[in-house]
Every structure is written in C-alpha cells, then in structure tokens.
Scaffold this motif. Structure first.
Motif, mmCIF file in Angstrom:
data_model
loop_
_atom_site.group_PDB
_atom_site.id
_atom_site.type_symbol
_atom_site.label_atom_id
_atom_site.label_comp_id
_atom_site.label_asym_id
_atom_site.label_seq_id
_atom_site.Cartn_x
_atom_site.Cartn_y
_atom_site.Cartn_z
ATOM 1 N N GLU A 137 1.813 63.301 5.077
ATOM 2 C CA GLU A 137 1.190 62.059 4.614
ATOM 3 C C GLU A 137 -0.258 62.015 5.113
ATOM 4 O OE1 GLU A 137 5.380 59.581 5.131
ATOM 5 O OE2 GLU A 137 3.831 59.480 6.674
ATOM 6 N N LEU A 189 1.984 53.224 13.941
ATOM 7 C CA LEU A 189 1.622 52.255 12.895
ATOM 8 C C LEU A 189 2.420 52.560 11.633
ATOM 9 C CD1 LEU A 189 -0.235 49.800 12.760
ATOM 10 C CD2 LEU A 189 -1.824 51.202 11.475
ATOM 11 N N ASP A 190 3.571 51.913 11.540
ATOM 12 C CA ASP A 190 4.437 52.129 10.383
ATOM 13 C C ASP A 190 3.998 51.217 9.237
ATOM 14 O OD1 ASP A 190 6.991 53.380 9.434
ATOM 15 O OD2 ASP A 190 7.393 51.276 9.057
ATOM 16 N N GLY A 191 4.037 51.780 8.029
ATOM 17 C CA GLY A 191 3.652 50.979 6.853
ATOM 18 C C GLY A 191 2.155 50.979 6.626
ATOM 19 N N SER A 192 1.474 52.001 7.178
ATOM 20 C CA SER A 192 0.007 51.952 7.142
ATOM 21 C C SER A 192 -0.566 52.077 5.731
ATOM 22 C CB SER A 192 -0.587 53.015 8.064
ATOM 23 O OG SER A 192 -0.095 54.280 7.714
ATOM 24 N N SER A 193 0.261 52.501 4.758
ATOM 25 C CA SER A 193 -0.278 52.538 3.386
ATOM 26 C C SER A 193 -0.557 51.115 2.889
ATOM 27 C CB SER A 193 0.682 53.271 2.440
ATOM 28 O OG SER A 193 1.933 52.642 2.433
ATOM 29 N N ASN A 291 13.701 50.180 -2.218
ATOM 30 C CA ASN A 291 12.705 50.577 -3.212
ATOM 31 C C ASN A 291 13.463 51.003 -4.469
ATOM 32 O OD1 ASN A 291 10.817 51.703 -4.837
ATOM 33 N ND2 ASN A 291 9.825 52.927 -3.230
ATOM 34 N N TYR A 324 10.906 43.232 -1.011
ATOM 35 C CA TYR A 324 10.537 44.552 -0.506
ATOM 36 C C TYR A 324 9.032 44.620 -0.263
ATOM 37 C CZ TYR A 324 10.646 49.624 0.114
ATOM 38 O OH TYR A 324 10.566 50.887 0.641
ATOM 39 N N GLY A 326 7.757 47.291 1.711
ATOM 40 C CA GLY A 326 7.394 48.708 1.818
ATOM 41 C C GLY A 326 6.820 48.997 3.190
ATOM 42 N N SER A 327 7.168 48.130 4.132
ATOM 43 C CA SER A 327 6.735 48.259 5.517
ATOM 44 C C SER A 327 7.997 47.980 6.332
ATOM 45 C CB SER A 327 5.676 47.183 5.765
ATOM 46 O OG SER A 327 4.948 47.432 6.913
ATOM 47 N N LEU A 328 8.578 49.030 6.907
ATOM 48 C CA LEU A 328 9.900 48.890 7.524
ATOM 49 C C LEU A 328 9.963 47.740 8.530
ATOM 50 C CD1 LEU A 328 12.804 49.875 8.133
ATOM 51 C CD2 LEU A 328 11.810 51.538 9.710
ATOM 52 N N TYR A 342 18.527 46.002 4.559
ATOM 53 C CA TYR A 342 17.400 46.871 4.225
ATOM 54 C C TYR A 342 17.989 48.255 4.003
ATOM 55 C CZ TYR A 342 13.435 49.938 4.525
ATOM 56 O OH TYR A 342 12.506 50.909 4.225
ATOM 57 N N TYR A 344 17.165 52.441 2.786
ATOM 58 C CA TYR A 344 16.406 53.565 2.227
ATOM 59 C C TYR A 344 17.376 54.735 2.106
ATOM 60 C CZ TYR A 344 12.189 55.507 0.391
ATOM 61 O OH TYR A 344 11.260 55.994 -0.492
ATOM 62 N N LYS A 354 13.590 58.805 3.375
ATOM 63 C CA LYS A 354 12.213 58.960 3.853
ATOM 64 C C LYS A 354 12.059 58.676 5.345
ATOM 65 C CE LYS A 354 7.587 57.172 3.075
ATOM 66 N NZ LYS A 354 6.767 56.103 2.514
ATOM 67 N N GLU A 360 12.255 55.708 13.993
ATOM 68 C CA GLU A 360 12.401 54.582 13.069
ATOM 69 C C GLU A 360 13.870 54.119 13.055
ATOM 70 O OE1 GLU A 360 8.960 54.926 9.732
ATOM 71 O OE2 GLU A 360 10.526 56.425 9.521
HETATM 72 P P1 AFP Z 1 3.727 54.503 5.378
HETATM 73 O O1 AFP Z 1 3.518 54.409 6.875
HETATM 74 O O2 AFP Z 1 3.229 55.784 4.794
HETATM 75 O O3 AFP Z 1 3.202 53.298 4.658
HETATM 76 O O4 AFP Z 1 5.314 54.553 5.160
HETATM 77 C C1 AFP Z 1 6.064 53.445 5.492
HETATM 78 C C2 AFP Z 1 7.533 53.751 5.478
HETATM 79 O O5 AFP Z 1 7.826 54.830 6.307
HETATM 80 C C3 AFP Z 1 8.337 52.518 5.905
HETATM 81 O O6 AFP Z 1 7.639 51.595 6.654
HETATM 82 C C4 AFP Z 1 8.748 51.902 4.601
HETATM 83 O O7 AFP Z 1 9.941 51.194 4.693
HETATM 84 C C5 AFP Z 1 8.855 53.070 3.686
HETATM 85 O O8 AFP Z 1 7.965 54.056 4.182
HETATM 86 C C6 AFP Z 1 8.452 52.706 2.310
HETATM 87 O O9 AFP Z 1 8.562 53.818 1.506
HETATM 88 P P2 AFP Z 1 8.365 53.717 -0.059
HETATM 89 O O10 AFP Z 1 6.911 53.533 -0.295
HETATM 90 O O11 AFP Z 1 8.874 55.029 -0.584
HETATM 91 O O12 AFP Z 1 9.174 52.562 -0.563
#
Ligand code: AFP
Length: 413
Positions: A137, A189-193, A291, A324, A326-328, A342, A344, A354, A360
């Motif tokens: 990533e 930093l989870d969910g950084s996207s 998701n 949802y 997208g940030s755990l 929740y 995945y 994932k 996590e």
């Molecule tokens: P990022 O850190 O790349 O944003 O990923 C976050 C994560 O690991 C977790 O926080 C989310 O629950 C999961 O990915 C979301 O994944 P999808 O984008 O595939 O739904």
C-alpha cells in the motif's frame, strides 16, 4: 547482540517536525459566577458571630451548602488515564513497567491526534513519496509520521524490547540502551486512505510479554528470527490491547484483561479522561459494517448471510442498517458502543481478507471479548490463531455476540 547490529534491525523513518495547537484553558461564565458566589458566601461565613446580622447568618448556612455543593459536583475533578493506571497498579492488576508502556502509547496517541487535527493546515496530507509499504500500500505522509511517533515514544519509555508495526517489514529490536521487556505490536494509523477527506482514523496496539529472549549475540539472522518468534504469539497471550480513535473527539479504548475502558482526550488539559467505564457491547445490534463492493467475490455462506440481513420478511419488516466508514477503528468503535457486526471476510481475490491478525484482528478481538462480544474468522476464534508470519491476514467478524454467532451459523449449516 552488538549495538551496531541491533541498530541495523530498526527501520524508523527520519523524525519530522510536529506542531500542535497550544492548549488554552477556558472556563465558562456560569461556572465563574458560581465560584464567585461561593467565595462571597464563604467570606461572609468566616466573620465573627457578633458582627453578623440575620442576613449574614443566612449567608453562613448558605456558605456551608455552597461549599458542599461545589465539592459534590466535582466539576473540576478529572479521572485521567494516569490516575486509572495508578489505581490498577495499586490493585495489583498491572506493574509499573506495563503502566509506563501504556503511558508512552498514550503520549504517542496525543501527538498523532495533534498531527491528524492539523494535517490539512500543516501540509501533512497526501502520499509520503516513500513508495509502497510491506503491505503493497502506498504510504501516506501521516503513516510515516505516526510510525515515527509510535517508535520514538516506545523507545523512550525504556520498557519495550521489540516493536512490530504495520509500516515496518520486520519486527524492530529496540537498542540496548533503551531496551525493556515488552513486545508492542501496532498499526500506527489505520484507515489512512480516509485522511485527506478528514474522516475518522485510528491507531491500534497490543502488548505481549516476550516468549524468549531476542538477544542472540553476534548473529543478526538469529536475532531477527528470535524477534519474529517473540512477536508471533496468539492473541490469547495479549496482556493489553487498545486503540485510539481520532475523530470529532479523540478516544482511547483500553483493556488490561479486566473489562474495557474508554478515555477521551480533554484538549484543554491535554489528558485522556475516563469517560466510558466498563464498556459492554450490546448482545445484539441491527447494524452491519461490511464492504459490500466485494459481494460478487464472497463465498456462498457469506452471500447468504448478507442476503438474510437485508430481507425485511426475516426481521419484522425492518432489515439491518448498513454503516461503513472503511476505517476499522471508527467502524469497530461504533459497533462496540451501539452493537452490531463489523466484517471483513475473505473473498475470491484475497482468501484471508484484508485485515492483519497481529496488530488489527487480535487486539480488536481481545477488546470485543472483554466487552462481552466476539471476534471470529467465521470458523474459529481469532484469539486462538497462532500467527505464522508478522503481516498475516485473517477474515474478521467482530462485535455483538449473537450477531457474530449468527454469521458463524452459515458455515455450520
Ligand atoms: P487503509 O489504512 O489503507 O485506509 O486501510 C484501512 C483498512 O485496513 C481498515 O481500516 C478498513 O476496515 C479496511 O482497510 C477497509 O478496506 P476496504 O477499503 O477494502 O473496504
């Protein structure tokens, strides 16, 4: 192990400048007025009896009441994370070493909260330009910064021997001078996207005791292997697990194996304050957090399960609600407080989904169980899984007990 060799194990990126908003203490005017009134009546009560007129005597009675009221309200009494740690230490539930590690993590979370809060202003959004991390990533600037912050705080605590981060290819041995006993696994930093859109993100961590020494004198390969062995422990060995949610407020949720506690960062005082005492996840909850874009790639039991949640006929006319982020951390925090599930799951492309087991799924499952909920792959308890590699992925179904059991039932039938 020689100092130079130990240093080659570490892979922390260069330290970056951080700036935080200067905390300001502000009292609301009704509170100030109340305090002034209390002070006046106390002064009146302190006059000799002879000098007091009837009005003053009434004020004296009032003064006692006012003093009592102000005290009983305890409006300035803060039960901080530090106080809580000291109490748990006094009760013999943790030792001072472990309390120090938790404190150093809380400092890291405060620093990350400040960096996240100012990211748009301080040009901390966007990609780091360091390429992809070990997960394949692309690293965001804040991924790199948060990893630095976590590593530095843990190193400076002097109580951590090995750290394993989502952002590091291999576990890192802390230099001998700063080294301690505990193993800390974390996703800084989870969910950084989500970060560039100002959406909730979080840090997740777990603390283990070492299973054997990481010090293999003179042999770098053996040392690395020992570090990996130490880190690859099943979640049921966790001593502590927690996360910090950076959102409209910043909340650190923590378990030391005796219930789950939530502490909210008071920005004026700069301390995490106890706000959620012994969190219990509701046994059922009609919210699902998956998701669903991956639906076509899911296996039949998962598809059937999802179809069933959306069938109004099954649920008295009102199907489950979808939520949802997208940030755990954000999705899990809501599930913990409101109930629900929740998930995945694995799919045709990624058979184990994932999410990463060590930093996590295992810490979150420990928290879920301590709150009366469950963490499962759909087929087995997450905390029982023996990791075979540091960045291993597993499917995760987590939240209310009855909801996770309902998912599992689709694999049993
Ligand atoms: P990022 O850190 O790349 O944003 O990923 C976050 C994560 O690991 C977790 O926080 C989310 O629950 C999961 O990915 C979301 O994944 P999808 O984008 O595939 O739904």
């Amino acid at each position: 192990m020689a100092l130079a060799q130990r240093s080659t194990l570490k892979n922390a990126a260069a330290q970056r400048t951080r700036s935080a908003a200067a905390p300001r203490v502000a009292f609301s005017s009704p509170v100030v007025a109340q305090l002034r009134q209390a002070a006046q009546t106390v002064r009146a009560a302190q006059q000799p009896a002879a000098q007091r007129n009837v009005k003053a005597q009434a004020a004296a009675v009032e003064a006692t009441q006012a003093k009592t009221e102000v005290y009983n309200k305890s409006q300035f009494e803060l039960y901080t994370l530090t106080t809580w740690l000291l109490q748990e230490q006094r009760k013999g539930k943790i030792d001072s070493e472990l309390a120090t590690v938790i404190s150093s993590i809380s400092l890291a979370c405060k620093q990350i909260a400040a960096a996240v809060g100012r990211s748009g202003i301080s040009s901390l959004t966007g990609v780091a330009g360091t390429g992809e991390n070990v997960q394949g990533e692309e690293q965001k600037k804040l991924d790199v910064i948060s990893n630095d912050i976590f590593c530095n705080c843990l190193r400076m605590s002097g109580r951590t021997g090995v750290i394993a981060s989502e952002e590091e290819a291999t576990p890192v041995a802390v230099e001998e001078t700063d080294s301690g006993n505990y193993i800390v696994v974390f996703d800084p930093l989870d969910g950084s996207s989500n970060i560039d859109a100002g959406i909730s993100v979080g840090s997740i961590f777990g603390i283990y005791e070492p299973s054997e020494t990481c010090m293999v004198d003179g042999d770098l390969d053996q040392s690395l292997e020992a570090c990996i062995t130490n880190v690859c422990q099943p979640g049921k060995n966790l001593l502590v697990a927690g996360y910090c949610l950076y959102s409209s407020c910043h909340t650190m949720v923590l378990t030391i194996g005796d219930g789950v506690y939530g502490f909210t960062l008071d920005p004026y005082v700069g301390e995490f304050v106890l706000t959620h005492n012994r969190i219990q996840v509701p046994e059922v909850g009609k919210i699902y957090s998956f998701n669903e874009g991956n639906y076509a790639m899911w296996d039949e039991p998962t598809k059937k399960y999802m179809d069933s949640l959306k069938d109004p006929a099954k649920w008295g006319g009102k199907p489950y609600s979808a939520r949802y982020i997208g940030s755990l951390v954000g999705d899990f925090h809501r599930t913990l407080l409101y109930g629900g599930i929740y998930g995945y799951p694995g799919d045709a492309k990624n058979k184990n989904g994932k999410l990463r087991l060590l930093y996590e799924c295992a810490p979150m499952s420990f928290i879920a169980e301590q709150a009366g909920g469950m963490g499962s792959t759909g087929k087995e308890r997450v905390l029982d899984i023996q990791p075979t590699e540091v960045h291993q992925r597993v499917p995760l179904m987590i939240g209310s007990k009855k909801e996770v059991e309902y998912y599992e039932s689709f694999y049993k039938n």
